[in-house]
Design an enzyme around this catalytic site. Structure first.
Site: not given
Lengths: 186, 919
Positions: B93, B206
């Site tokens: 990210m 995740d």
């Protein structure tokens, strides 16, 4: 007030006219986009270039021969287009009601190209800075990146060679890239 | 990296102009000499030019995808009590940096993760910090600690994490060559950590190998716990988590659970799923979704619909997989056979239970999963139950296909390897609507709609279209303020999308509402469109009369002023489809033509609207059997697509498919092969055959067969068939079979040909009414096979059947017309063989008359050619030599142009026309 008179006044350096011009163009483009999307709703998307063409035809028809030529018009409209796109991106990120435009085409593939509005704002801010130093360069970015015109089209509009446009584009990219990078500072 | 001051830039700008105009070599030279004069300037320029190379590679500002420049210039910057040292990498990210405390206190190594998302103002920042705090309370020896979460002065969110050095767990296991038992034991450490987090009400969301690291001394550390939740935008409650984002693009959701992908609620069971997947990978070395690059859409489909192959099966060696399976087994210090045996039974069951699509069927907790694994290790019976046969049988989620009734079947049917999409009304609609959907990949900024799409989806998460539509609906309904007209417009938009998706019920619901709400509004444009949109949706269901009535109502609404032209055009196009659905092909064409005329008169140009109109018109012509016009219109559309720069898009592929179909049915296989080949090429698009529609493969095969390129035709037909089996598409399967029967006959393999026909008959009987033209085609194929076998009597019987089935349909105004001609020509040939010369001539003449009635002068068709040839033969048998030769001459001309000069049939016709003794 008519767009053409606003343009003239703005070019004379009359600042309020400049703002009014922006607002008038903005609302024109907005209105047109809404209309197009509502009516051409076959799940088809609308391109900035098409929208700008339509806007020009529309306004030119309305205001008659005093309306400036396409090339000049696009210079202003391109900047407005940038604002429109960013505002829209901001609004939809804030999940306000429908945002600027209605939904038509819904396809998961296009999701992969979703753009973060914050990135757009960064580009826009950097562009504004560039615009202070070299307005011609900023305009090229508006026309190419936000409005989707090709090098050839831009060259025709500004009456320069395509190579010149390309070179200026690269220069602008360097500026923006550097500016954005250094702004990533905490 | 210092900012360029305006003065700096001013100084550098003219030099940049020069530099950019030079070639690479010139530039090097130039910089060097510049360096002698002013080396600061030269250094700055070099830096900028180097940066230019980088940005060019990054594609900065190209194609609307904004990838922000990497911030390698942050070294030495401070962030609260920490100083950044060096960049460790680009995480999922954002970038990750190594850092240390700047007060000299050494506690442990720290990583700073910059997150590339947008926070929503002050509230967003506060929430981010708050959530970060909660996550920071998680303390476990196997969990990498989140030290702090903050936002810089410039609004840049970041996370301070314990720095972990190690390999991802799958790599670690492979490198250490851990066997199954050792892997399970290591895995149990992972479960410990996750269980601890669950006990603290934190879900990871995740989990995947790259988030589970193992240090050199064998200690497991889980990364990014709960961070996915932290990064969620201002979504709704229980909204699904964001899948890992990379530079603004969604990564493929390989470890996502079905509920994450469909927008369901994320719970601890989601982590169970991910853990099951992780275990699968650790024990087998493969991912259940299989190999090969998949598009996100394919992967999503696999996750939601496909049951994973059992671990014990997937590690077993097959011819194709020997290398892979052997090396995987070797990493587990065993052989494929032994590994398979190890995994069979309990481990299969445990993993299957973790990977159930329905979260409620999985292990209720991570602890329960761990318990069963523990039992396995101790050789005790596990708690999970094996899947029974019946459960496993309910595999594929079948797409909902409502049966198409004969009444709504406006267009023709299956035929021997023919043009399926033409003949299944739903598919036609699908193809056409598909063509209308904007799938241009290159554009994003340029297409404002793409911005609209991302409106509803949190960054990077692949929604299904359904999901998007219902969220859109949600948005509309939540609007209390805002004017009614806008709300109606939105409902119309969404409703029409549902129509495009063939979600008839939903479409009807929304459009009914839109229609009702629109009645009191003063805006006649909105009212008209509401009526017509509803009419279109209804006409696809069974309520055809009302659909038509609504169209009429809509048209009446519109005043006769130019400002309503656009609305009128829209309504007419919708009305065109309504007419087609009512089997009134003529009216369909009329309305589409009217729309076209109006569009021409309209003073403004909208290329997209023009394109759509042309596409609707082509479809109307196609429906009415006016193939030459359909073909010409398709050609126009293709030209427009090219002009719009979109002729390599999926929409273009659909266009070429439909066009190709028209050409095939029009007896122009040379053109058809070219156009369909184009459709195929576009549709493949570097992703191999994954994305090609099976129907297209079959259509293409058909055109190859027409050109007597039988081996190639067989190849494509086979592939289309295989794909059709995969997707369970009966239409495709049926047509592929009929086509292959024809091909095998052409190759002389009558036995296989008969096999194909035998296979297809029960399929047809199952899904179609008995008077369907498909059976006529089947009969015709049987006739040809019988003829090839030398059984004239049976051949004639079948040929009669074919004609008799087709005739009433044609008389009823159905477009089975050109098949009837084909059947007549074939029957003529059979009759001739049986010596029934008069009947042969009569049939050939009948076919010719029908064909000529429809063909505009100057066109060439293989059907016309064959009819002439049949006539020539029949006349010759009757002793009418001269007429026979003339007919053969016409045949040769037709076939030459339609099939090519080297085609066997062309040659036959040519020989015949020059020397009638050569028949």
């Amino acid at each position: 007030m008519e767009i053409s008179s606003l343009i003239i006044a703005a070019e004379k350096g009359h600042a309020p006219a400049g703002e009014e011009l922006f607002a008038a163009l903005y609302s024109e483009l907005h209105r047109l986009a809404k209309r197009e999307l509502a009516r051409c709703g076959f799940g088809v998307s609308l391109s900035s270039t098409t929208l700008l063409h339509e806007a020009y035809l529309d306004m030119a028809a309305r205001e008659g021969p005093s309306f400036p030529d396409r090339a000049r018009f696009m210079g202003y409209a391109a900047r407005v287009m940038r604002g429109l796109i960013i505002d829209h991106a901001r609004e939809r990120h804030a999940q306000k009601r429908g945002g600027l435009f209605e939904m038509t085409s819904l396809d998961t593939q296009v999701l992969e190209n979703a753009v973060d509005h914050r990135q757009l704002v960064q580009i826009s801010d950097a562009l504004d800075e560039l615009g202070k130093a070299e307005p011609a360069l900023a305009e090229i970015v508006d026309l190419k990146f936000f409005c989707g015109f090709s090098f050839a089209e831009i060259a025709a509009m500004r009456d320069v060679s395509e190579r010149t446009v390309q070179r200026n584009w690269e220069k602008a990219r360097i500026y923006l890239h550097r500016k954005i990078r250094s702004d990533l500072i905490l | 990296m210092p900012t360029l001051s305006p003065d700096d830039w001013k100084a550098l700008s003219p030099y940049l102009d020069q530099a950019l105009a030079m070639s690479e070599d010139e530039r090097v030279e130039w910089l060097r000499s510049l360096g002698h004069e002013d080396n600061v300037l030269a250094a700055q320029l070099t830096e900028l030019l180097d940066e230019h190379k980088v940005l060019a590679q990054e594609g900065f500002l190209e194609r609307g995808q904004v990838s922000l420049p990497t911030s390698s210039g942050l070294a030495g910057q401070t962030l609260g009590p920490y100083t950044l040292i060096s960049q460790i990498g680009e995480g999922g990210m954002g970038s990750v940096w190594l850092a240390e405390r700047n007060d000299g206190r050494f506690e442990r190594r720290i990583a700073v993760k910059f997150i590339h998302i947008a926070l929503m103002g002050k509230d967003g920042e506060a929430r981010f910090k708050r959530e970060g705090n909660i996550l920071g309370k998680l303390r476990h020896s196997n969990i990498a600690e989140l030290v702090d979460a903050g936002v810089s002065r410039a609004g840049q969110p970041y996370l301070i994490l314990e720095y972990v050095e190690g390999d991802s767990i799958d790599r670690y296991c492979d490198q250490q060559k851990l066997d199954v038992e050792a892997r399970i034991r290591l895995f149990l450490n992972v479960l410990d950590a996750v269980a601890h987090a669950h006990a603290n009400l934190i879900v990871h969301r995740d989990l995947k190998p790259s988030n589970v690291l193992v240090s050199r001394d064998g200690q497991v550390k889980l990364l990014d716990f709960g961070i996915a939740k932290l990064l969620e935008g201002e979504g709704e409650d229980g909204a699904a988590t964001m899948l890992t984002v990379e530079g603004g693009r969604a990564m493929t959701p390989e470890y996502a659970a079905p509920e994450q992908v469909t927008g369901g609620v994320v719970t601890t069971a989601t982590d169970v799923y991910a853990l099951g997947l992780l275990l699968y990978v650790l024990l087998t070395g493969q991912h259940p979704a299989g190999k090969g690059v998949r598009s996100a859409a394919d992967l999503v489909k696999a996750i939601v619909e496909t049951e994973p192959t059992r671990p014990s099966e997937v590690v077993a060696t097959t011819k194709a997989t020997a290398e892979v399976t052997t090396s995987n087994a070797a990493s587990r210090t065993t052989t494929p056979e032994k590994l398979s045996r190890l995994l069979r039974g309990d481990l299969d069951t445990i993993i299957a239970k973790s990977l159930k699509k329905n979260p409620q069927e999985r292990y209720a907790s991570v602890t329960a999963l761990g318990d069963d694994l523990g039992r396995y290790l101790r050789h005790e019976p596990i708690r999970a139950r094996r899947d029974t046969l019946t459960y496993r049988a309910a595999k594929f989620v079948r797409r909902n296909r409502t049966a198409v009734s004969l009444a709504t079947l406006a267009i023709m049917a299956i035929l021997a390897g023919s043009v399926g999409t033409l003949f299944e009304a739903r598919s036609v609609r699908k193809q056409r609507d598909f063509a209308f959907r904007q799938l241009s990949r290159a554009e994003s900024i340029n297409d404002l709609n793409s911005l609209l799409l991302s409106d509803l989806a949190p960054l990077g998460k692949p929604f299904t279209v359904d999901e998007l539509l219902s969220r859109a609906e949600h948005v509309v309904r939540r609007q209390h303020s805002g004017n009614e007209a806008d709300r109606v417009e939105l409902l119309i938009s969404i409703g029409r999308q549902y129509t495009v998706q063939d979600k008839y019920e939903k479409a009807r619901q929304l459009l009914e509402e839109a229609h009702t709400l629109s009645r009191p509004l003063p805006d006649s444009s909105t009212r008209a469109r509401a009526s017509c949109a509803l009419g279109q949706a209804l006409s696809r269901g069974a309520d055809l009369p009302r659909g038509e009535a609504l169209f009429q109502e809509g048209m009446r609404e519109l005043p006769d002023e130019p400002m309503f032209t656009l609305d009128r055009i829209t309504c007419l196009l919708l009305g065109s489809e309504i007419a087609q659905n009512r089997s009134d092909a003529k009216e369909g064409v009329a309305r589409a033509q009217a729309a076209e005329r109006l569009l021409k008169q309209w003073p403004y140009r909208s290329e997209l609207l023009e394109l759509n109109t042309v596409l609707f018109l082509a479809a109307a012509y196609q429906d009415a059997g006016r193939l030459p016009e359909a073909s010409a219109t398709f050609e126009q559309a293709a030209v427009r697509l090219t002009a719009l720069g979109r002729d390599d898009t999926q929409r273009a592929s659909a266009l070429f498919n439909n066009w190709g179909i028209t050409l095939t049915v029009d007896g122009r296989p040379l053109d058809a092969e070219r156009v369909l080949g184009r459709a195929l090429a576009i549709s493949r698009d570097n992703q191999g055959e994954q994305t090609v529609s099976p129907m297209l493969l079959v259509n293409y095969a058909r055109s190859l067969q027409d050109l007597q390129r039988l081996q190639e035709a067989d190849d494509y037909a086979g592939r289309g068939y295989a794909k059709g089996l995969q997707t369970g598409d009966n239409m495709v399967i049926g047509q592929a079979l009929l086509l292959r029967a024809s091909i095998y006959r052409g190759l002389g393999d009558l036995e296989r040909s008969a096999q194909m026909l035998a296979e297809v008959e029960p399929r047809l009987r199952r899904s179609l009414p008995p008077a369907h033209i498909a059976f006529a085609s089947l009969a015709s194929q049987q006739a040809l096979n019988a003829q090839a076998r030398g059984d004239g009597g049976a051949a004639l019987e079948f040929a009669n059947q074919a004609v008799e089935l087709a005739e009433p349909l044609v008389n009823a105004g159905r477009a089975g017309a050109y098949y009837l001609r084909v059947f007549l020509v074939r029957r003529s040939e059979i009759e001739l063989q049986l010596g029934r010369r008069n009947e042969a001539t009569a049939d050939a003449i009948r076919a010719l008359n029908q064909l000529q009635a429809d063909a505009p002068p100057g066109t060439f068709s293989s059907y016309l050619g064959r009819a002439y040839l049949a006539l020539a033969r029949a006349l010759d048998a009757q002793g009418k030599r001269d007429e026979a030769r003339a007919a053969a001459g016409s045949a040769a001309e037709q076939l030459q142009n339609a099939l090519g000069p080297d085609h066997p049939e062309t040659r036959t016709a040519r020989r015949f026309s020059s020397d009638p003794s050569q028949k």
